[in-house]
Structure formats: C-alpha cells, structure tokens
Scaffold this motif. Sequence first.
Motif, short mmCIF file in Angstrom:
data_model
loop_
_atom_site.label_atom_id
_atom_site.label_comp_id
_atom_site.label_asym_id
_atom_site.label_seq_id
_atom_site.Cartn_x
_atom_site.Cartn_y
_atom_site.Cartn_z
N ARG A 93 -6.81 -7.08 -2.14
CA ARG A 93 -7.37 -7.58 -0.88
C ARG A 93 -7.55 -6.43 0.12
NH1 ARG A 93 -6.81 -12.63 0.93
NH2 ARG A 93 -7.30 -12.92 3.12
N GLN A 94 -6.52 -5.61 0.29
CA GLN A 94 -6.62 -4.49 1.25
C GLN A 94 -7.75 -3.55 0.84
OE1 GLN A 94 -5.32 -5.23 3.83
NE2 GLN A 94 -3.79 -6.62 3.00
N LEU A 95 -7.84 -3.31 -0.46
CA LEU A 95 -8.90 -2.42 -0.93
C LEU A 95 -10.28 -3.02 -0.64
CD1 LEU A 95 -10.11 0.00 -2.35
CD2 LEU A 95 -9.59 -1.05 -4.56
N LEU A 96 -10.46 -4.28 -0.94
CA LEU A 96 -11.78 -4.90 -0.74
C LEU A 96 -12.13 -4.92 0.75
CD1 LEU A 96 -11.59 -7.83 -3.32
CD2 LEU A 96 -13.05 -5.80 -3.44
N ILE A 97 -11.15 -5.18 1.59
CA ILE A 97 -11.42 -5.18 3.03
C ILE A 97 -11.76 -3.76 3.50
CG2 ILE A 97 -10.36 -5.55 5.30
CD1 ILE A 97 -9.24 -8.13 4.27
N GLY A 98 -11.06 -2.80 2.92
CA GLY A 98 -11.38 -1.39 3.23
C GLY A 98 -12.80 -1.04 2.81
N ILE A 99 -13.19 -1.50 1.65
CA ILE A 99 -14.55 -1.28 1.15
C ILE A 99 -15.55 -1.92 2.11
CG2 ILE A 99 -16.16 -2.01 -0.67
CD1 ILE A 99 -13.80 -1.68 -2.65
N LEU A 100 -15.20 -3.09 2.61
CA LEU A 100 -16.10 -3.82 3.50
C LEU A 100 -16.14 -3.22 4.91
CD1 LEU A 100 -15.35 -7.35 2.13
CD2 LEU A 100 -17.64 -6.36 2.40
N ASP A 101 -15.40 -2.14 5.10
CA ASP A 101 -15.45 -1.44 6.38
C ASP A 101 -16.45 -0.29 6.35
OD1 ASP A 101 -14.43 -1.63 8.94
OD2 ASP A 101 -13.01 0.01 8.64
N PHE A 102 -17.11 -0.11 5.21
CA PHE A 102 -18.05 1.00 5.04
C PHE A 102 -19.16 0.98 6.09
CE2 PHE A 102 -22.04 2.58 3.10
CZ PHE A 102 -21.69 3.91 2.91
N GLU A 103 -19.83 -0.14 6.20
CA GLU A 103 -20.98 -0.20 7.12
C GLU A 103 -20.56 -0.03 8.59
OE1 GLU A 103 -23.84 -3.36 6.44
OE2 GLU A 103 -24.45 -3.29 8.54
N ARG A 104 -19.42 -0.66 8.93
CA ARG A 104 -18.96 -0.52 10.32
C ARG A 104 -18.67 0.95 10.63
NH1 ARG A 104 -14.82 0.43 13.27
NH2 ARG A 104 -13.62 0.86 11.40
N THR A 105 -18.04 1.63 9.67
CA THR A 105 -17.71 3.04 9.85
C THR A 105 -18.98 3.87 10.04
OG1 THR A 105 -15.81 2.73 8.40
CG2 THR A 105 -16.48 4.99 8.83
N ALA A 151 -15.29 11.25 7.08
CA ALA A 151 -14.28 11.94 6.29
C ALA A 151 -12.97 11.14 6.29
CB ALA A 151 -14.04 13.34 6.84
N ASN A 152 -12.60 10.64 7.44
CA ASN A 152 -11.34 9.92 7.52
C ASN A 152 -11.43 8.56 6.83
OD1 ASN A 152 -9.62 11.87 8.74
ND2 ASN A 152 -10.93 11.70 10.53
N TYR A 153 -12.60 7.98 6.86
CA TYR A 153 -12.81 6.75 6.09
C TYR A 153 -12.62 7.05 4.60
CZ TYR A 153 -15.05 2.79 3.83
OH TYR A 153 -15.30 1.72 3.02
N ALA A 154 -13.20 8.15 4.16
CA ALA A 154 -13.08 8.51 2.74
C ALA A 154 -11.61 8.62 2.36
CB ALA A 154 -13.80 9.83 2.46
N TYR A 155 -10.84 9.24 3.24
CA TYR A 155 -9.41 9.41 2.95
C TYR A 155 -8.70 8.05 2.91
CZ TYR A 155 -4.53 10.61 3.39
OH TYR A 155 -3.17 10.69 3.19
N ASP A 156 -8.94 7.22 3.90
CA ASP A 156 -8.29 5.90 3.94
C ASP A 156 -8.67 5.08 2.70
OD1 ASP A 156 -7.21 6.60 6.34
OD2 ASP A 156 -8.66 5.50 7.56
N LEU A 157 -9.92 5.17 2.34
CA LEU A 157 -10.39 4.43 1.16
C LEU A 157 -9.67 4.93 -0.09
CD1 LEU A 157 -12.40 2.28 0.18
CD2 LEU A 157 -14.11 4.07 -0.08
N CYS A 158 -9.52 6.24 -0.20
CA CYS A 158 -8.82 6.80 -1.36
C CYS A 158 -7.37 6.35 -1.40
CB CYS A 158 -8.90 8.33 -1.35
SG CYS A 158 -10.53 8.91 -1.80
N GLN A 159 -6.74 6.27 -0.25
CA GLN A 159 -5.36 5.78 -0.21
C GLN A 159 -5.30 4.36 -0.77
OE1 GLN A 159 -3.48 8.38 0.23
NE2 GLN A 159 -2.37 7.83 2.10
N LEU A 160 -6.23 3.52 -0.33
CA LEU A 160 -6.26 2.13 -0.80
C LEU A 160 -6.55 2.08 -2.30
CD1 LEU A 160 -8.27 0.53 2.16
CD2 LEU A 160 -5.84 0.17 1.64
#
Length: 569
Positions: free
Chosen positions: A485-497, A511-520
């Motif tokens: 769930r956290q990963l999918l919600i993180g993925i769904l933050d792409f456009e907002r970012t 860049a920081n989105y990329a990092y957060d996404l990788c953590q998830l």
Amino acid sequence: MNLYKYVSESVNEKLGTSVNLEVPRNREFGDFATNAAMVMAKTAGKNPRELAAEISPKLAELPFVAATSIAGPGFINIKLKDEFIWDSARHATDVTPAADPMIIDLDYGAYNVAKSLHIGHLRTSIVGDTFNRIAKLLGHKTYSWNHMGDWGKPMALIIAWIERMHPELPYFQDNFDPNTTVDFEINPDELNTYYPAASQFARENPEFQSHAQEIKARFQDGHAGYFALYEKFLQISLDMMNDTVRRLNILPFDYDLGERNAAKYLNDVEKILREKNLIQPSNGAEVIVVKKDTDNAPMPPYMWTDSRGADTYDSTDLAAVYCRKKTDNPDKIIYFTDLRQSLHFEQLFRAADMSGIFKYSDFEHIGYGTINGADGRPFKTRDGNAAGLDDIIDVANTAVNARVRESGKNLDSDTVSAIALAAVKFNDLAHDVRSDYIFDPNQITSFEGRTGPYILYTAVRLNSVLKKSTVAESENYYPITSDERQLLIGILDFERTLYSAFDNRATDMIANYAYDLCQLINTFYHNCPILRDDIDPATRGARLHIARIARDTLAKTIDLMGLKIPAEM
Ligand code: ARG
C-alpha cells in the motif's frame, strides 16, 4: 494520475471547502488527513471535534473511501479503499498535461567558445536539463538555448595569442580574402590552453592587452581574417560541447546560438532603445539606467557599449532576448546560471521591460550555489587548480572504480561511467539548487544512502526480478498489505511531485522523490517476496504487477534526471 489532487478535490467538493490535504505521520489510520473541520469550525462557531464528528461520515460516503476516523483536535483521517489504490496505480505515470501550456525558452549550459568547461557549467547543465525534461513531460513547449560566450574578450585574446605564435599567417592582414585557403590547423587538445595563457600574458603585458582590445573591436566589426580564424576554433569548440552533452547525457540543445548570433540584432534593439530615449552616455560608454527610486541595494547601469564602443555581455544578452522574441516568442525565459550573476539578470530583466520587448515578469533567473570541496572552498583538483567539468567526472569515475574493485564485482567501463555520472548528477540534483554543496566523491558513489548509485541499484534489481519471473503479472484486484500500500501510494505521488517540482522550480524534488520511492521499493522487496517458492501464484502475479509499475515509475523518474539504468550492477 495525481492521487493527492484527486482525493483533495473530491473532499473539497463534498464539503464545499478548499483546504489542503495532509499526509499523516502515522499512515496506519489514514492515507490522507484533512483539517477541514478545524478550518470550518471558526465560521460555523462550533467545536472542531464536534464538527469533525458531523463531517466524517460525509467523507466516508465518497466512493473511494474505506473509512474515516477523527484524531487529535479535529483532524479527519481518510483511509482509501484497496481496490481504488490498486486501480489507480495502473495510471500512475499517465500525467495530465498542464492546463496552461506555455512556450518556455530555457537558457542553460551557455558554454564558452575555446574555454574549457568549468565546474559551474555542471550545475547549469544538470539542473537546466532536468527542468527541461519536467516541463516537456507536463506538456509545455520548451526551447533550450546554449547561449555561447563567443563574442567577447576571450575570442580576441585567443586570436591575439595565435597571432603571437604564428605572425606569418594571413589572417591578421586587414585585406584578408575569405576565399583564401590557409594551411593551418589548430590542435584541439591545445586550444583550451590558449585562453589561460593569453590572459596571463595580457596581465603582464599592457601592450598585448590593448592589442587584444583592438582585435575585439575589429572582430566585432567583421574583420574577415579574424573571423576565418574564429570559425576554425568555433568548430573545435562545438565538437567539444557536443561531447560534453553526450558525456553528461543531457538533451541536445535546440539552439547552439550565443552572443555572436545575438549581436546581429543589436541594431534593431538600439533603434527601440533610442526611440524610447533609454541610452545615455556615461564616461565614454553608453548605458541604460535601470535603477529605481525604490531600490535599496546598489543598481549599477546596464552597459550598452563599453568605453571603446564595443558590444558587451549586457548588450548581447538584451539582443538575445529580442532574438528569442522573434524566434520562439516565448511566454517565459528562464536562465540557469551561477547565483553570482543575479545582479546582471536583474538589470537585464529591467532593461528588457523598459524597452517593451518583454515584461519583467516574463523572466526568471535560477541562480545556483557553488560546488565546494571538503574545506568548504570551491572544489579543486589534487594539484590545487580550479576543477573543470571533466575533472569532476573523472574523480567520480575513479571513486566508482575503486568501490567496484573492492567489492569484487566485475563491471564494464560503460557501467562504471553510468554509475559515476549518476553519482554526480543525482548528488547535484538532490541539493536545493540555490545552496552550495560539498562534493565528496566517496560519499556520492556509495551504493547505500541518498545517492545516485543507490537509485540505479534499486532499478537494476527490479529489472532483474521482472526478467527472471516466468509467471504472468496479474492486474486483478488483490487485497494489499501495508508495505504494498505504501509503495503504491508513493508511486501515485509521481504526478504531484512533477507539478510541484515545476511550479517551485525545484528539481531537487525529483531527486528526493526518486530516493523516497527507492526506500519504499526496497521495503516492499524485503517484506513482500515475489519469486520465493512458497508464494502462491495469485500473490506472485499481483506483486509482479506492483514491481512492474514501481519500475516504470522509477525509470521515468531516473529519465527525468538524465541517468541511464545499467544492465547489471
Ligand atoms: N557563458 C556564461 C558563463 O559561462 C553564461 C551565460 C548565461 N546566459 C546568458 N544569457 N547570459 O558564465
């Protein structure tokens, strides 16, 4: 899809408000939270918690909401339905284009002819390129301008230097015939040494210095011999610039047109300026007074010509603006340079506004900070010289090579280069563009932590899982676990970012989105096994689906940074 926006708008519509959604610290109770009750309580004259109790069931009626709950002084937590998250994620990277697409001229790179690229050119290239990619993805029409320094004193100094070495060449005669073939080649490796040598020599020899000044004036007046010589080193420089573009993996420039091209428009601009009475004599030079009564800080005049009547960095920059008006007619012109040029751009924007060519608000200058060494001073090479752009890349390559050797991995040199470039670019992008940062080759090349190699490694690993699996991925609804769930919600933050990064001119958000996404992704990878034997086919198929959209989203993000995902790492 912009999940945040979708949920936000739905909540506001339901409640007749316009409040920002919040992301709760503890996501156990809600994927989003709203302080709507607290905001509405004021006008309604009610207790926020009571109002929250009234509103909360209304929000629970929204078709995508699984449950709502009240927290603290009146926050409402909103938990989304699994099914909704699952279905939405399919469209995670389908970006809705900007409602107000613009034509944007981007001025970055801006390399100088016959001068080696310095460390500052790294940031303008990286940040400018990523911003360009973001703007394009949002549906803006962009044009990138490599506003080359090719009309000023450095050109003259190089010509004077060649004259000093080869006085017998015909280029220096006043009656040089442009059709003459001259048996003379410049060694590309030597070219970059001419400018530093000549400027050093000029400092010690006033005669040489003033000869160069004369050359500059005659070069700008169209001296055929100087021009023929210039064309020779221009070609070498353009090749070097293209090589840099390739090495940095940035998009090719739409225009490699700089000061010399802009100079063609000086007459047109001068006419406009004279008509508006904006040019004034000043100590033998001509200037545009851009100071306003409201200025608190010093605001020197903008130099139209210098005291020898020659074109200046200022005048060609104003002419370039006019050229862009004629060429692209942009809604906006954004410049990416060192912060230390801020005053110049403030002056330019005012001058362009006064001339009526553009409005002041059509311009933006994004000034970046300095790349420093461990001592907090501008990064230097081992021998103590100011670092060039190539030095930075070489240093990173060496650091990656050392790490690879240490770990016993066997990676080819292209892979090492891709990792080194990712280390440099990611580190640059991850910092707020306006601030200085310390360049530490060892830290940025680590495969762990907030680094480019970590980002690439995560992508490589996902690719390998996807490649290895022989089962089909499943798009069927599947009750998701918390990590999924956290990963999918993180993925769904792409456009907002993407929108935030564009609106705030903040490439570091990518860049920081990329990092957060990788953590998830890595949490998902550890806690949600995919290929393990005991995983049933339905779960495996669903997790493969999650892994694939995670990979696609990460790959898009990596592409925005102009990095390449190696085949193995
Ligand atoms: N060539 C300049 C330099 O290397 C930067 C030019 C930036 N662009 C401009 N339109 N002034 O510092």
